[in-house]
Design a protein around this motif. Structure first.
Motif, mmCIF file in Angstrom:
data_model
loop_
_atom_site.group_PDB
_atom_site.id
_atom_site.type_symbol
_atom_site.label_atom_id
_atom_site.label_comp_id
_atom_site.label_asym_id
_atom_site.label_seq_id
_atom_site.Cartn_x
_atom_site.Cartn_y
_atom_site.Cartn_z
ATOM 1 N N ALA A 168 0.885 -1.031 0.138
ATOM 2 C CA ALA A 168 0.222 -0.185 0.355
ATOM 3 C C ALA A 168 0.808 1.201 0.061
ATOM 4 N N ALA A 169 2.146 0.967 0.796
ATOM 5 C CA ALA A 169 3.185 2.273 0.852
ATOM 6 C C ALA A 169 3.358 2.327 -0.130
ATOM 7 N N TYR A 170 3.761 1.562 -0.953
ATOM 8 C CA TYR A 170 4.407 1.765 -2.734
ATOM 9 C C TYR A 170 3.970 2.347 -4.243
ATOM 10 N N GLY A 175 1.568 7.693 -6.104
ATOM 11 C CA GLY A 175 0.425 8.723 -6.150
ATOM 12 C C GLY A 175 -0.857 7.988 -6.210
ATOM 13 N N LEU A 176 -0.534 6.754 -5.729
ATOM 14 C CA LEU A 176 -2.163 6.404 -5.604
ATOM 15 C C LEU A 176 -2.764 5.811 -4.050
ATOM 16 N N GLY A 308 11.459 6.619 -9.970
ATOM 17 C CA GLY A 308 10.564 6.225 -9.230
ATOM 18 C C GLY A 308 9.578 4.904 -9.558
ATOM 19 N N ALA A 309 8.747 4.629 -8.855
ATOM 20 C CA ALA A 309 7.735 3.834 -9.171
ATOM 21 C C ALA A 309 6.829 4.448 -9.856
ATOM 22 N N PRO A 310 6.732 3.220 -11.426
ATOM 23 C CA PRO A 310 5.970 3.886 -12.685
ATOM 24 C C PRO A 310 4.041 3.878 -11.701
ATOM 25 N N VAL A 311 4.063 5.332 -12.476
ATOM 26 C CA VAL A 311 2.123 5.362 -11.638
ATOM 27 C C VAL A 311 1.391 4.986 -12.454
ATOM 28 N N ALA A 315 -4.679 4.548 -11.302
ATOM 29 C CA ALA A 315 -4.795 6.156 -10.848
ATOM 30 C C ALA A 315 -5.494 7.869 -11.057
ATOM 31 N N ARG A 316 -5.856 7.061 -12.986
ATOM 32 C CA ARG A 316 -6.590 7.692 -12.901
ATOM 33 C C ARG A 316 -8.202 7.038 -12.986
ATOM 34 N N LEU A 317 -8.249 5.985 -12.725
ATOM 35 C CA LEU A 317 -9.686 5.439 -12.679
ATOM 36 C C LEU A 317 -10.823 4.753 -11.436
ATOM 37 N N PRO A 318 -11.682 4.989 -10.765
ATOM 38 C CA PRO A 318 -12.030 4.539 -9.645
ATOM 39 C C PRO A 318 -11.948 3.264 -9.151
ATOM 40 N N VAL A 319 -11.377 2.930 -8.412
ATOM 41 C CA VAL A 319 -10.862 2.488 -7.837
ATOM 42 C C VAL A 319 -12.441 0.101 -7.990
ATOM 43 N N THR A 320 -13.107 1.086 -7.552
ATOM 44 C CA THR A 320 -14.560 0.785 -8.085
ATOM 45 C C THR A 320 -14.759 -0.991 -9.016
ATOM 46 N N SER A 321 -13.668 -0.225 -9.782
ATOM 47 C CA SER A 321 -13.999 -0.893 -10.731
ATOM 48 C C SER A 321 -12.554 -1.037 -11.650
#
Length: 487
Positions: A168-170, A175-176, A308-311, A315-321
């Motif tokens: 989760a921290a990763y 940025g997510l 860095g960690a790739p974004v 990150a641009r979409l709803p987590v529910t879908s």
């Protein structure tokens, strides 16, 4: 005998690994035995129609008489039934029972290359050797660290809490925003993709995939009876597979997918990564139609450029879908079977229930090692990137010198080149090369429609010496597998 669809020639070819080089029996006998074994193991569903003798001979790189003799042997032994006008159907032994769905949609043995590793030049896998950090971390574990875990039963259905927080921290660092409840630890990314297919796809559901794409995902989706709809295309100078989100829009109202499976960062097999503009376009296209998205980032940490960690696209979409799949196995070591799924807590709980029925829990010791490795991921990323850059430079120099007519785009990352071999049937090339001790995977293995018959995935990350040793055989087999002009 129940009527079945004809098994595609290219798919059957990929299942027939090692048959021509194993044993001292005549070639027709070896081919007949290999086909019989596919039926016994139910790798080919009972009742499947085999390719014509001419088609199979062409892709295997043998004479038609060899295939004719093999079919005759199988028919005489009761394994093959030939009917005029309907082809030759392979009988099953009945020893291994399958469900109706499995019979119709059985996998094609994506990992058959691991079961039939050659002792010669093995280019069938892009898996990397392990980093020294794995040995150091395992050696540093102490009894004091294990003692608290040993006081419980060790069945952690969602994963080691320490590791879930680390993952989760990763994502937060990329940025997510992510909480541990959104993480399910899996036995590598392959299991993660399989769980997604099991949970979200029913037989007949439409699933949009890039063309080409990760062959393990194709097998997982086919095993669920998905109707695969490929979009995009690939070729040198064409911008990379699936980089045109407009292809999704052009499907329009004709197709309503159950989900879309994508690899935006360090795509397998092409090695391309989408830039910011392409990611925005994909997010827009997916959002407009409110499509459920599975983003596979298994190879994302093998990028050659990013620090860095790739974004992720998610990150641009709803987590529910959205589901994001990740792993430590690609960066650190394939023997470290630790991957994960990131999604909403509701979806994570659904996947965890299926996973529990399969393996109860991932190894707690492996997860403890993974949590320690995760803390050193930036150093591992830098070390791996430096080696990959050097290996890529060596491979490209070798190919430009020895195979100047082969074509490829420089990858953004990953362990392999996606090479076009003009005028060659790479299915036949792969069969001929394996017979001479060189294992390689043809492009059609990465296509939902058996396309890219002139492509090879050519790993460079095993070192230029291996590639140099294999190249003369590959060049000769490519010449022997040339497609007749006008065909």
């Amino acid at each position: 005998m129940k009527g079945m669809a004809k098994i595609p020639t290219a798919r059957l070819s990929r299942l027939l690994t090692g048959w021509s080089s194993e044993g001292a029996a005549p070639l027709p006998r070896r081919l007949a035995d290999a086909l019989r074994e596919l039926a016994e193991r139910a790798d080919v569903a009972p009742g499947s129609t085999l390719p014509s003798q001419r088609e199979l001979a062409g892709v295997l790189g043998v004479s038609r008489s060899t295939v004719t003799a093999a079919y005759s042997l199988l028919e005489a032994e009761g394994w093959l039934e030939s009917r005029r006008g309907s082809g030759s159907r392979l009988r099953g032994s009945g020893a291994l029972e399958q469900s109706a769905d499995e019979e119709r949609h059985g996998g094609e043995g994506r990992l058959a290359s691991f079961d039939a590793r050659t002792s010669g030049a093995d280019l069938s896998s892009g898996a990397l050797d392990g980093l020294g950090a794995v040995a150091d971390t395992v050696g540093a574990l102490t009894g004091a660290e294990l003692a608290p875990l040993l006081r419980a039963d060790g069945y952690l259905t969602h994963g080691l809490p320490e590791l879930r927080e680390g993952i989760a921290a990763y994502y937060r660092g990329a940025g997510l925003p992510t909480e541990p409840e959104q993480i399910l630890v899996t036995a590598g990314s392959q299991q993660a993709v399989w769980l997604v297919a099991q949970a979200l796809v029913d037989p007949g559901d439409t699933v949009v995939v890039e063309n080409p794409t990760y062959r393990g995902a194709l097998e997982a989706l086919r095993s669920r009876g998905a109707r695969l709809v490929p979009i995009g295309g690939d070729g040198p100078g064409a911008g990379g597979a699936g980089s045109d989100a407009g292809a999704l829009r052009r499907l329009g109202a004709k197709v309503r997918p159950r989900l879309v499976y994508l690899q935006p960062s360090v795509h397998n097999p092409t090695g391309r990564s989408l830039d910011g503009a392409a990611l925005r376009e994909w997010a827009s296209a997916l959002g407009e139609r409110e499509l459920f998205t599975v983003e596979d980032t298994a190879c994302a940490e093998l990028g050659l450029a990013h620090d860095g960690a790739p974004v992720p696209l998610s990150a641009r979409l709803p987590v529910t879908s959205t589901i994001t799949v990740g792993t430590l196995s690609k960066l650190f070591w394939g023997g470290l079977r630790v991957g994960w799924v990131r999604s909403s807590p509701h979806i994570v709980a659904r996947l965890a229930k299926i996973k529990t029925s399969v393996d109860l829990s991932c190894s707690v010791v492996d997860q403890l090692v993974a949590s320690r490795l995760l803390a050193g991921l930036p150093r591992a990323r830098t070390a791996r990137r430096a080696v990959l850059r050097e290996q890529l430079a060596g491979a490209e120099k070798l190919l430009r010198s020895r195979a100047p007519h082969w074509e490829w785009d420089r990858p953004a990352g990953g362990p392999a080149l996606w090479v076009r071999v003009p005028g060659t049937d790479t299915e036949a090339l792969a069969q001929l090369a394996r017979r001479r001790g060189v294992a390689v995977v043809p492009g059609s293995a990465f296509s939902a429609v058996d396309g890219f018959r002139d492509r090879l995935r050519l790993p460079y990350a095993h070192g230029v010496d291996l590639l140099e040793r294999a190249l003369p055989t590959l060049l000769d087999c490519a010449e022997r597998s040339r497609v007749p002009t006008g065909s």
